[in-house]
Write an enzyme that holds these catalytic residues in place. Structure first.
Site, PDB file in Angstrom:
ATOM      1  N   ASP A 161      39.069  31.052  43.619  1.00 23.74           N
ATOM      2  CA  ASP A 161      39.889  29.914  43.193  1.00 23.74           C
ATOM      3  C   ASP A 161      40.674  30.235  41.924  1.00 23.74           C
ATOM      4  OD1 ASP A 161      38.855  28.471  45.288  1.00 23.74           O
ATOM      5  OD2 ASP A 161      37.316  27.475  44.098  1.00 23.74           O
ATOM      6  N   ASP A 172      37.128  36.895  41.833  1.00 25.66           N
ATOM      7  CA  ASP A 172      36.942  35.463  41.946  1.00 25.66           C
ATOM      8  C   ASP A 172      37.991  34.988  42.955  1.00 25.66           C
ATOM      9  OD1 ASP A 172      36.360  32.699  41.224  1.00 25.66           O
ATOM     10  OD2 ASP A 172      38.259  32.751  40.142  1.00 25.66           O
TER      11      ASP A 172
END
Length: 244
Positions: free
Chosen positions: A40, A38
């Site tokens: 963010d 991922d």
């Protein structure tokens, strides 16, 4: 005379299973064909959409919605649609954000990605954020742009906000899992590990073979509780790779 119970009888079976699962996750990480991150609050320290909202003057309204989306209390697509309808950023604002406030890499991520690359483990970025920002991050980490999966903002010819590409798998809940399934089919990967901080990352396993929860920037209780292996520093992953 009463005999003292054997030590094995004193172990909580649930705890033992958790420990075993953690060891299994570590083993899968060490022999992964591909690792998907991922972006963010995992690869970078901030939430890109929150930074964009703050830059456009609507930070407080959007931040709370992000918290709900990452905690799993509303569907990702609904949260994304509502947040972008508030922000309504122009192409110029997005470009200025990247120039004036470039994403800040989480300490240790560059070293970890370099180590994975040296071991010929493929690295992918799968993000519910925006491709224009994620590509900037990928370039910093020497990750090929065709290994980036993220949402695309749309703009009118004059640069004004026109929505986002709703056909991208990352625009929906479960989208990261769809990307991983596609990667397995396309590349023939047997072992894929997903690493992230949020609910959308956790739900990507399966089809990911293992999930590693990351709390180095923000700790989300639901993710921490449901992760067999939860780390707060990329150094923990680097140390695990040294065991190979």
């Amino acid at each position: 005379m009463l005999k003292r119970p054997a030590f094995s009888c004193l172990i909580n079976p649930l705890l033992f299973r958790t420990m075993t699962t953690m060891q299994e996750t570590k083993e899968l990480f060490r022999r992964a064909d591909a690792v998907c991150f991922d972006v963010d609050s995992t690869v970078i320290r901030e939430e890109g959409i929150d930074e964009l909202a703050k830059f456009c003057g609507v930070g407080d309204a959007v931040r709370e919605m992000t918290r709900k989306a990452m905690g799993g209390s509303m569907t990702f697509k609904k949260a994304l649609t509502e947040r972008l309808s508030i922000i309504r950023c122009s192409r110029e604002q997005v470009n200025k954000l990247i120039t004036d406030h470039p994403p800040q890499l989480t300490p240790g991520i560059k070293e970890l990605v370099d180590r994975l690359h040296k071991r010929n483990i493929k690295v992918f970025l799968i993000s519910g954020g925006f491709r224009c920002i994620v590509e900037h991050v990928a370039s910093q980490l020497n990750i090929p742009l065709h290994h980036v999966y993220a949402n695309r903002l749309k703009f009118y010819f004059n640069g004004e906000y026109a929505g986002f590409d709703e056909t991208q798998p990352t625009a929906e809940s479960g989208g990261k899992g769809k990307v991983i399934s596609m990667l397995k089919e396309q590349y023939g990967f047997e072992t894929v590990v997903m690493i992230g901080d949020g609910a959308t990352d956790l739900e990507a396993c399966p089809p990911a073979n293992a999930f590693i929860g990351f709390g180095g920037n923000v700790v989300r209780a639901q993710v921490k509780e449901r992760s067999s292996w939860y780390v707060t520093s990329f150094d923990e992953l680097l140390k695990e790779l040294e065991k190979i």
